[in-house]
Structure formats: structure tokens, C-alpha cells
Design an enzyme around this catalytic site. Structure first.
Site, PDB file in Angstrom:
ATOM      1  N   LYS A 106     -54.384 -12.611   4.070  1.00 24.25           N
ATOM      2  CA  LYS A 106     -54.007 -12.094   2.751  1.00 24.25           C
ATOM      3  C   LYS A 106     -54.773 -12.869   1.696  1.00 24.25           C
ATOM      4  CE  LYS A 106     -50.492  -9.515   1.537  1.00 24.25           C
ATOM      5  NZ  LYS A 106     -50.285  -8.236   2.174  1.00 24.25           N
TER       6      LYS A 106
HETATM    7  N1  GLU Z   1     -51.339  -4.764   1.668  1.00 25.85           N
HETATM    8  C1  GLU Z   1     -50.824  -3.917   2.697  1.00 25.85           C
HETATM    9  C2  GLU Z   1     -49.795  -4.658   3.544  1.00 25.85           C
HETATM   10  O1  GLU Z   1     -49.206  -5.616   3.120  1.00 25.85           O
HETATM   11  C3  GLU Z   1     -51.922  -3.250   3.516  1.00 25.85           C
HETATM   12  C4  GLU Z   1     -52.815  -4.176   4.293  1.00 25.85           C
HETATM   13  C5  GLU Z   1     -54.012  -3.473   4.930  1.00 25.85           C
HETATM   14  O2  GLU Z   1     -54.054  -2.277   5.014  1.00 25.85           O
HETATM   15  O3  GLU Z   1     -54.892  -4.227   5.353  1.00 25.85           O
HETATM   16  O4  GLU Z   1     -49.486  -4.248   4.629  1.00 25.85           O
END
Ligand code: GLU
Length: 415
Positions: A106
Site C-alpha cells: 500500500k
Molecule cells: N485499494 C483497493 C483495496 O484496498 C484496491 C487495491 C488494488 O486493486 O490493487 O483493496
């Protein structure tokens, strides 16, 4: 006594519980918990008024045993290293539970994106990409949108990355369709949350037609969850956004509400409903509550006032660990984030696969395959919960942690 741990402590506590229930060796713990690589950078950005402001940018790459790092980038004032570390770790378990070939990561920038102009956000995003491009890659780490970022943000990242590495659509997911984004990706997190919500309703011996739903956070996830679950037959009676909350016990007309929001309105502009405040919304009498905005909204302060029988975590970690205990003790069913909002990363996997193959799927195929993977993740979680007498959260972590641990062992990950 239930306690509100930080998101990172709460996530680690879930992993520790799984390590115990799976009887994993002690030395596996450090490998499972330690983030593999973390970057923190200064991002000097020329503002429209001619001044320079320095923002802080982060990326925590937690684990890549099952595939390249994968996870969103959030622009939020609370974003810091601890925050993205917890969220990156959650992505590892989410991708493992969904059984898509990714690890977890993240990123974030500590900024309130609403205070920046489009040009400033563009420059900030390009700075972030230039500072991180060496640790990103189609087979290395693939960002996506999260809180405060959008398809437009992904387009800027793709453009900046492409200026160094050549045209590379698969470097990000959740991009605009025109640049190689996937049909159905934008709606996927909400669609997934609605599917598992409906499954939980049926497992509780009811039907969608008999059920009322409240959605906290009418953004990308919440609005599509409301739409899909109302198409399944449930009655969405109340929703909220940062500016306010509305209720209509006869059921909200979701299509009419969406027209207002698409034109830039807020939910409280909707005439055919009464106003209430955000705290009251969480405590409404209903069958399903979908917190789909941000972490830490159901805490030890308000958990005992939640009346919904089923809580579907559309957001990441909206229920604190202390609140989780209170809900479980009062026989509430919590469908955990790593299952409930996995639809986004599942559709990201399809987008990435389409980009690699330079071949686009029809919407029908995206939705069919998404439904299959999310239902499979629900089934395996439910089966484990029944087999061990655990909660859905414990079961989901058990499945995810055991899959990651297995891959670590087979690879002989430890040098
Ligand atoms: N931000 C989204 C999550 O927390 C999507 C992550 C992604 O598709 O890589 O799942």
C-alpha cells in the site's frame, strides 16, 4: 475488556491468532509479519501560487511470496508509514484469500486532496511516481486507486512511468478505460461487498427481499454496493457521505440518488428522504450495515449501539479490534474487509491480465469471473468458520495466512 488497538496492532493480532490456530512455527511469524521493503520520500511540489510545498510519500511492500506486490495508493491527511504498513499487510491477506496471484502493498501521501487543484495533484502524482518507479513494475509492484485517488491519478502514474520505461498499461490498475482500464473495475469493490452481504443474509436464514441495508460512505465502494444489493432485492434505507446522511424507511431510489451524486451533488441534496447525522446512521435498526468509507468508524464507543445483524466491511478495517469483540459477543456477523472488499483487487487482477495479453474482456466476462472468485472466497471462509467454530474474520485470516505460509515454505523464501 475490549480495546481499540491501532489498525496495525489489530491486523498483527489477527495474524498471530491464525499462526496459533494453524500451528505454524515461531520463525514463520517474523517472515509473515515483517514488511519486505518500505520507502518514504519527500515530494516537493510547485503549487499554483508559485510556492513550493513538501509532501511526504510512502509505499510499504509487505509480502510478494504469491506474486508481485499489489495495492492502492491513498491521498489522505492520516496517511503515514504505520498506516500504509497496516493496509499493505491487509492486501497480502486479501489477495491470498481471493486466490489472485499477487502479494500485498500500500502507498500513500499525507495530503488532503480536496485542498489541491487538479494541476497540483497531477504534479504531486508525477513526483511520487518518479520517486518510486524503481520499485514498481508489472512483475514487481502494481498500484491502484484507494481513498482520495482515482482513475485519473492512475493515468498520471502510467504516463510518468511510461516516460521512463515505455508504454506500460499494466503498471497500474483502476485506470481509465481509454488507457487500458477494465470494464467493471470501478464497480467491482461494491459489487463484491453486495455479493457477500447477500450470501450472509441467506446464511442467516433470511432473503434480500426481507432485508434492509444501511451504507456508510457513498463513494466508489458504497454507491456500487448499494446499487448491487438493491438489484438483488434488498431495501437500502439510509446512506451517508462526509457531508451528511439521509434516510427513507420505504427505501431510497438508488438510481435517482446516483444521478445527483454523478452531477457533483452530495447525498443530503436528495429530496425524497429525511436528514440524520452520521453517528445516528451507524446505530439505525437494519439487517445489514455496510461501513464503506474509512477505518475505525465502529469502535468500543459505539459498537454496542449497532443494531444491524450483519456488518459487511466495505472499507478497510472500519471495525476496530475492540469493537469486533463487542459485536461478536452480541452475536453479530461481521464479514471481514479482506473478504468483503476483495472485489476491487480481483477486478484489478483481470485488468492486469488483460493488459499483459493486450486483449480486452467484455463486461459480462469480468462480472462472471468476479462473482466466481468472490463466491469461492466466501465459501472457503464459511467452511473454515464452521469447521473450527471461529468467526468469519478468524477463518478468513486462517485461509489467507496458511496460503502465504505454504508458498513461503515451497519457495524456501528464507536466505
Ligand atoms: N485499494 C483497493 C483495496 O484496498 C484496491 C487495491 C488494488 O486493486 O490493487 O483493496
Amino acid at each position: 475488556m475490549a480495546q481499540d488497538n491501532s489498525m496495525l496492532d489489530g491486523t498483527i493480532a489477527s495474524v498471530d491468532a491464525s499462526i496459533r490456530s494453524l500451528n505454524l512455527e515461531d520463525d514463520m511469524r517474523a517472515v509473515l509479519i515483517e514488511p519486505w521493503r518500505e520507502i518514504q520520500v519527500a515530494l516537493p511540489v510547485l503549487m499554483d501560487d508559485g510556492n513550493v510545498r513538501v509532501f511526504r510519500g510512502y509505499r510499504s511492500q509487505h509480502n510478494a511470496a504469491r506474486g508481485p506486490y499489489k495495492g492502492g495508493i491513498r491521498y489522505h491527511p492520516n496517511a503515514d508509514l504505520n498506516h500504509v504498513r497496516a493496509l499493505g499487510m491487509l492486501m497480502t491477506w486479501k489477495t491470498a484469500l481471493a486466490d489472485v496471484p499477487f502479494g500485498g502493498a500500500k502507498g500513500g501521501v499525507s495530503v488532503d486532496p480536496r485542498e489541491l487543484s487538479t494541476h497540483e495533484l497531477n504534479r504531486l502524482t508525477r513526483r511520487y511516481t518518479m520517486s518510486m518507479h524503481h520499485v514498481l513494475g508489472v512483475n514487481r509492484d502494481i498500484p491502484a486507486p484507494d481513498l482520495g485517488t482515482s482513475a485519473q491519478t492512475m493515468a498520471w502514474i502510467m504516463d510518468a512511468y511510461g516516460s521512463i520505461h515505455g508504454h506500460t498499461p499494466g503498471i497500474v490498475t483502476g485506470k481509465p478505460i481509454e488507457l487500458g482500464g477494465s470494464l467493471g473495475r470501478a464497480e467491482a469493490p461494491g459489487r463484491g461487498a453486495a455479493i457477500v452481504g447477500t450470501r450472509a443474509i441467506v446464511d442467516n436464514g433470511s432473503t434480500p427481499e426481507q432485508s434492509t441495508v444501511v451504507v456508510q460512505g457513498y463513494g466508489a465502494v458504497g454507491s456500487s454496493a448499494a446499487k448491487t444489493i438493491s438489484e438483488d432485492g434488498a431495501k437500502v434505507i439510509a446512506v451517508s457521505d462526509v457531508d451528511g446522511a439521509i434516510i427513507n424507511s420505504r427505501g431510497l431510489d438508488i438510481d435517482a440518488l446516483d444521478r445527483i451524486v454523478i452531477e457533483g451533488g452530495v447525498v443530503s441534496d436528495f429530496a425524497d428522504a429525511d436528514q440524520l447525522n452520521n453517528d445516528e446512521l451507524l446505530e439505525l435498526k437494519c439487517d445489514v450495515l455496510i461501513p464503506a468509507a474509512i477505518e475505525d468508524v465502529i469502535t468500543t464507543q459505539n459498537a454496542s449501539k449497532v443494531q444491524a445483524d450483519i456488518i459487511v466491511e466495505g472499507a478497510n478495517r472500519p471495525v476496530t479490534s475492540g469493537a469486533d469483540e463487542i459485536l461478536v459477543d452480541s452475536n453479530k456477523q461481521v464479514v471481514p474487509d479482506i473478504l468483503a472488499n476483495a472485489g476491487g483487487v480481483i477486478a484489478s487482477y483481470f485488468e492486469w491480465a488483460q493488459n499483459i495479453q493486450v486483449f480486452n474482456w467484455e463486461l459480462e466476462r469480468v462480472n462472471r469471473e468476479l462473482d466466481q472468485l468472490i463466491n469461492r472466497a466466501y465459501d472457503v471462509t464459511r467452511a473454515r468458520a464452521e469447521q473450527t467454530g471461529s468467526t468469519m474474520r478468524e477463518a478468513a485470516f486462517d485461509v489467507a495466512v496458511s496460503r502465504v505460509a505454504e508458498t513461503i515454505k515451497i519457495r524456501s523464501y528464507v536466505g
